[in-house]
Scaffold this active site. Structure first.
Site, PDB file in Angstrom:
ATOM      1  N   CYS A   1       7.085 -31.814   2.716  1.00 28.15           N
ATOM      2  CA  CYS A   1       7.252 -33.043   1.921  1.00 28.15           C
ATOM      3  C   CYS A   1       7.648 -32.721   0.479  1.00 28.15           C
ATOM      4  CB  CYS A   1       5.946 -33.831   1.961  1.00 28.15           C
ATOM      5  SG  CYS A   1       5.898 -35.205   0.817  1.00 28.15           S
TER       6      CYS A   1
ATOM      7  N   ASN B   1       8.988 -49.236  -1.410  1.00 32.37           N
ATOM      8  CA  ASN B   1       9.848 -49.325  -0.240  1.00 32.37           C
ATOM      9  C   ASN B   1       9.112 -48.689   0.925  1.00 32.37           C
ATOM     10  OD1 ASN B   1      11.927 -50.382  -1.865  1.00 32.37           O
ATOM     11  ND2 ASN B   1      12.568 -48.326  -2.456  1.00 32.37           N
TER      12      ASN B   1
ATOM     13  N   THR C   1      13.164 -43.536   1.403  1.00 32.13           N
ATOM     14  CA  THR C   1      13.884 -42.285   1.697  1.00 32.13           C
ATOM     15  C   THR C   1      12.966 -41.062   1.613  1.00 32.13           C
ATOM     16  OG1 THR C   1      14.600 -42.050  -0.597  1.00 32.13           O
ATOM     17  CG2 THR C   1      16.109 -43.192   0.894  1.00 32.13           C
TER      18      THR C   1
ATOM     19  N   HIS D   1       4.939 -43.900  -2.628  1.00 36.56           N
ATOM     20  CA  HIS D   1       5.247 -43.917  -4.058  1.00 36.56           C
ATOM     21  C   HIS D   1       5.539 -45.333  -4.513  1.00 36.56           C
ATOM     22  CE1 HIS D   1       8.948 -43.107  -1.773  1.00 36.56           C
ATOM     23  NE2 HIS D   1       9.580 -43.830  -2.669  1.00 36.56           N
TER      24      HIS D   1
ATOM     25  N   HIS E   1       6.498 -40.035   1.395  1.00 36.06           N
ATOM     26  CA  HIS E   1       5.211 -39.834   0.716  1.00 36.06           C
ATOM     27  C   HIS E   1       5.064 -41.080  -0.150  1.00 36.06           C
ATOM     28  CE1 HIS E   1       2.306 -36.959  -1.535  1.00 36.06           C
ATOM     29  NE2 HIS E   1       2.240 -38.126  -2.183  1.00 36.06           N
TER      30      HIS E   1
ATOM     31  N   CYS F   1       4.970 -33.651  -2.130  1.00 39.70           N
ATOM     32  CA  CYS F   1       3.855 -32.688  -2.134  1.00 39.70           C
ATOM     33  C   CYS F   1       4.271 -31.431  -2.897  1.00 39.70           C
ATOM     34  CB  CYS F   1       3.420 -32.348  -0.704  1.00 39.70           C
ATOM     35  SG  CYS F   1       2.420 -33.641   0.083  1.00 39.70           S
TER      36      CYS F   1
ATOM     37  N   HIS G   1       7.585 -47.291  -7.486  1.00 41.53           N
ATOM     38  CA  HIS G   1       8.561 -47.195  -8.568  1.00 41.53           C
ATOM     39  C   HIS G   1       8.088 -48.109  -9.689  1.00 41.53           C
ATOM     40  CE1 HIS G   1      11.960 -45.564  -6.002  1.00 41.53           C
ATOM     41  NE2 HIS G   1      11.202 -46.102  -5.063  1.00 41.53           N
TER      42      HIS G   1
ATOM     43  N   HIS H   1      -1.386 -36.543   0.626  1.00 38.33           N
ATOM     44  CA  HIS H   1      -0.209 -37.032   1.356  1.00 38.33           C
ATOM     45  C   HIS H   1      -0.554 -38.277   2.156  1.00 38.33           C
ATOM     46  CE1 HIS H   1       3.758 -36.850   3.220  1.00 38.33           C
ATOM     47  NE2 HIS H   1       3.127 -37.367   4.261  1.00 38.33           N
TER      48      HIS H   1
ATOM     49  N   GLY I   1      14.027 -49.335   2.917  1.00 36.17           N
ATOM     50  CA  GLY I   1      14.741 -48.446   1.991  1.00 36.17           C
ATOM     51  C   GLY I   1      13.974 -47.208   1.582  1.00 36.17           C
TER      52      GLY I   1
HETATM   53  P1  5GP Z   1      12.576 -44.428  -2.066  1.00 40.29           P
HETATM   54  O1  5GP Z   1      14.022 -44.719  -1.775  1.00 40.29           O
HETATM   55  O2  5GP Z   1      11.959 -43.564  -0.986  1.00 40.29           O
HETATM   56  O3  5GP Z   1      11.763 -45.644  -2.360  1.00 40.29           O
HETATM   57  O4  5GP Z   1      12.573 -43.614  -3.423  1.00 40.29           O
HETATM   58  C1  5GP Z   1      12.670 -42.246  -3.516  1.00 40.29           C
HETATM   59  C2  5GP Z   1      13.003 -41.939  -4.941  1.00 40.29           C
HETATM   60  O5  5GP Z   1      12.745 -40.569  -5.172  1.00 40.29           O
HETATM   61  C3  5GP Z   1      14.462 -42.182  -5.321  1.00 40.29           C
HETATM   62  O6  5GP Z   1      14.529 -43.135  -6.368  1.00 40.29           O
HETATM   63  C4  5GP Z   1      14.969 -40.805  -5.745  1.00 40.29           C
HETATM   64  O7  5GP Z   1      15.833 -40.868  -6.854  1.00 40.29           O
HETATM   65  C5  5GP Z   1      13.698 -40.055  -6.060  1.00 40.29           C
HETATM   66  N1  5GP Z   1      13.736 -38.633  -5.813  1.00 40.29           N
HETATM   67  C6  5GP Z   1      14.139 -38.010  -4.667  1.00 40.29           C
HETATM   68  N2  5GP Z   1      14.010 -36.678  -4.784  1.00 40.29           N
HETATM   69  C7  5GP Z   1      13.523 -36.443  -6.030  1.00 40.29           C
HETATM   70  C8  5GP Z   1      13.170 -35.246  -6.735  1.00 40.29           C
HETATM   71  O8  5GP Z   1      13.271 -34.113  -6.239  1.00 40.29           O
HETATM   72  N3  5GP Z   1      12.713 -35.400  -8.010  1.00 40.29           N
HETATM   73  C9  5GP Z   1      12.563 -36.636  -8.594  1.00 40.29           C
HETATM   74  N4  5GP Z   1      12.111 -36.670  -9.835  1.00 40.29           N
HETATM   75  N5  5GP Z   1      12.870 -37.771  -7.947  1.00 40.29           N
HETATM   76  C10 5GP Z   1      13.349 -37.686  -6.681  1.00 40.29           C
HETATM   77 ZN    ZN Z   2       3.663 -35.490   0.656  1.00 34.22          ZN
END
Ligand code: 5GP
Ligand code: ZN
Length: 114
Positions: free
Chosen positions: A4, A87, A95, A100, A98, A7, A102, A46, A93
């Site tokens: 992950c 998301n 991606t 999170h 883990h 992680c 925003h 996690h 959405g």
């Molecule tokens: P999701 O689309 O899953 O809600 O958001 C994942 C977010 O993680 C995206 O906004 C993407 O820009 C961010 N992200 C993905 N990989 C990394 C990384 O290695 N470092 C940081 N700081 N952000 C990441």
């Molecule tokens: Zn994780």
């Protein structure tokens, strides 16, 4: 979880720009910011997504939201306002698998987000 990426960010294997940390929460700048302030707030344990929120991890989840309020004050957006987004799953959405949240701020945010 070894594979992950979040992680790996928590344990320092992948570098990140830390904004806030406590015993349960880590918060850092999003790599591809959608707003002048774009922070990702994650649990140190996690948890895949909101489907895994339950009574057992409730204290971690409450810490995530307490950190939202702290970070808002730290970054001076508590008065101007901000958006907290989650998301979940494919159509939501998500991606990175883990949990999170925003935190977006520093500009007028349109609604609905599109
Ligand atoms: P999701 O689309 O899953 O809600 O958001 C994942 C977010 O993680 C995206 O906004 C993407 O820009 C961010 N992200 C993905 N990989 C990394 C990384 O290695 N470092 C940081 N700081 N952000 C990441
Ligand atoms: Zn994780």
């Amino acid at each position: 979880m070894e594979s992950c990426i979040f992680c790996k960010i928590i344990n320092g294997d992948i570098p990140s720009e830390k904004v806030y940390e406590d015993d349960k929460v880590y918060a850092f700048k999003d790599l591809n910011p959608e707003a002048p302030i774009h922070i990702l707030i994650i649990p140190k344990t996690h948890i895949t997504n909101t489907n895994e929120i339950n009574e057992e991890n409730a204290s971690v989840i409450s810490s995530l939201f307490i950190s939202v309020a702290k970070i808002a004050k730290m970054l001076n957006v508590d008065e101007s306002g901000y958006r907290v987004v989650n998301n979940c799953g494919k159509q939501g959405g998500q991606t990175v698998e883990h949990l999170h949240f925003h935190m977006l701020g520093g500009r007028d945010l349109t609604w609905p987000p599109g």
